[in-house]
Design an enzyme around this catalytic site. Structure first.
Site, PDB file in Angstrom:
ATOM      1  N   SER A 117       1.012  -1.067   0.390  1.00  0.00           N
ATOM      2  CA  SER A 117       0.143   0.003  -0.206  1.00  0.00           C
ATOM      3  C   SER A 117       0.895   1.081  -0.012  1.00  0.00           C
ATOM      4  O   SER A 117       2.177   1.342   0.226  1.00  0.00           O
ATOM      5  CB  SER A 117      -1.095   0.322   1.730  1.00  0.00           C
TER       6      SER A 117
ATOM      7  N   TYR B  34      -2.928  -0.241  10.017  1.00  0.00           N
ATOM      8  CA  TYR B  34      -2.677  -0.722   8.799  1.00  0.00           C
ATOM      9  C   TYR B  34      -1.594  -0.426   8.047  1.00  0.00           C
ATOM     10  O   TYR B  34      -1.257  -1.021   7.515  1.00  0.00           O
ATOM     11  CB  TYR B  34      -3.872   0.011   7.536  1.00  0.00           C
TER      12      TYR B  34
HETATM   13  C1  GCO Z   1      -7.096   4.845   3.081  1.00  0.00           C
HETATM   14  C2  GCO Z   1      -6.999   4.732   2.487  1.00  0.00           C
HETATM   15  C3  GCO Z   1      -5.619   4.104   1.954  1.00  0.00           C
HETATM   16  C4  GCO Z   1      -5.722   3.065   0.077  1.00  0.00           C
HETATM   17  C5  GCO Z   1      -4.532   2.155   0.138  1.00  0.00           C
HETATM   18  C6  GCO Z   1      -3.508   3.345  -0.461  1.00  0.00           C
HETATM   19  O1  GCO Z   1      -7.841   5.019   4.209  1.00  0.00           O
HETATM   20  O2  GCO Z   1      -6.255   6.164   3.168  1.00  0.00           O
HETATM   21  O3  GCO Z   1      -8.153   3.249   2.384  1.00  0.00           O
HETATM   22  O4  GCO Z   1      -4.955   3.125   3.011  1.00  0.00           O
HETATM   23  O5  GCO Z   1      -6.858   2.415   0.697  1.00  0.00           O
HETATM   24  O6  GCO Z   1      -4.564   1.274   0.722  1.00  0.00           O
HETATM   25  O7  GCO Z   1      -1.955   2.790  -0.498  1.00  0.00           O
END
Ligand code: GCO
Length: 264
Positions: free
Chosen positions: A147, A160
């Site tokens: 990501s 995340y």
């Molecule tokens: C957020 C988004 C990101 C994208 C993606 C970017 O809340 O910033 O969901 O996380 O989904 O992962 O690469």
């Protein structure tokens, strides 16, 4: 350049979380390049059946298997069944993932752990059990879906980002350990794409929507089909000497510090 470099005819690709979104878009790309797609999800058999029907309508050979990628016993059983019923897995795309947007100081530990479990531990679990066959056959492709958050932080996505940052390093370590078996392990780092996962921060008028369009040199959200090329490249003979890289498909967002709002 021979186009056979990108031909996936005869290959079997397991794409976790491929009943919708980016996983489905990448799986469709691999299918269009000739691969048989093992469709995976854990929500409902109905969703898996609907996805398989979609792939078949696209003239892609697809078979669905419902299993929870965080449950090692379920993964072991599923891989044994797939390899018995369909054949050896040549390509693994670790795409299944979740996100929870909460300020870190407010985040429950259980929620933090769940994000790490799905987004970081499950690629390890599935890879550990798929790679055994690849090592035996001295051939294989593994793609971990990283990501933007493998490189950058953002308010409310700390769990995340920790998972996706770890997944980037896990990709490098898998590449280090398994390259000698002719297994190439790489990552794809999507930028900001129009999917159900980003819908809450993309709705018209949401400040984040304008921010991303302004912050991205391509000045738009990505279309999931934009990921197919990178997936085909990293799944094909064309990447046989590419190891441990994350290919960012992000419209240039990671290349720039951005520009003032009033600048073209
Ligand atoms: C957020 C988004 C990101 C994208 C993606 C970017 O809340 O910033 O969901 O996380 O989904 O992962 O690469």
């Amino acid at each position: 350049m021979s186009i056979s470099l990108f031909n996936l005819e005869g290959k079997i690709a397991l794409v976790t979380g491929s009943t919708h979104g980016l996983g489905m878009a990448m799986a469709k790309g691999l299918g269009k390049a000739g691969a048989t797609i093992i469709v995976n999800g854990n929500s409902s058999q109905q969703k898996i059946d609907a996805a398989v029907a979609y792939y078949k309508k696209e003239s892609i050979n697809a078979i669905g298997y419902k299993f929870n990628v965080t449950d090692e016993n379920a993964v072991i059983k599923a891989i044994q069944t797939i390899e018995k019923e369909v054949g050896a897995i040549d390509i693994l795309v670790n795409n299944a993932g979740i996100i929870k947007r909460t300020p870190l100081e407010d985040m429950e530990v259980a929620d933090f752990k769940q994000v790490i479990d799905v987004d970081l531990v499950s690629p390890f679990i599935v890879s550990k059990h798929v790679v055994k066959g690849m090592i035996t056959r001295k051939e294989g492709k593994i793609i971990n879906i990283c990501s933007m958050m493998s490189e950058l932080g953002r308010n409310t996505v700390g769990a995340y980002a920790a998972a996706k940052g770890g997944l980037k390093m896990l990709t490098q370590n898998m590449a280090t350990e398994w390259a000698k078996h002719n297994i190439q392990v790489n990552g794809i780092g999507p930028g900001y794409f129009a999917t159900s996962q980003t819908e809450p921060i993309r709705v018209d008028g949401h400040p984040f929507n304008d921010f991303i369009v302004n912050r991205t040199p391509a000045a738009k959200w990505g279309d999931p089909d934009d990921l197919a090329g990178a997936a085909i490249f990293l799944s094909s003979q064309a990447s046989d000497f590419v190891n441990g890289h994350v290919v960012y498909v992000d419209g240039g967002i990671l290349a720039t510090i951005g520009k003032p709002n009033n600048e073209e």
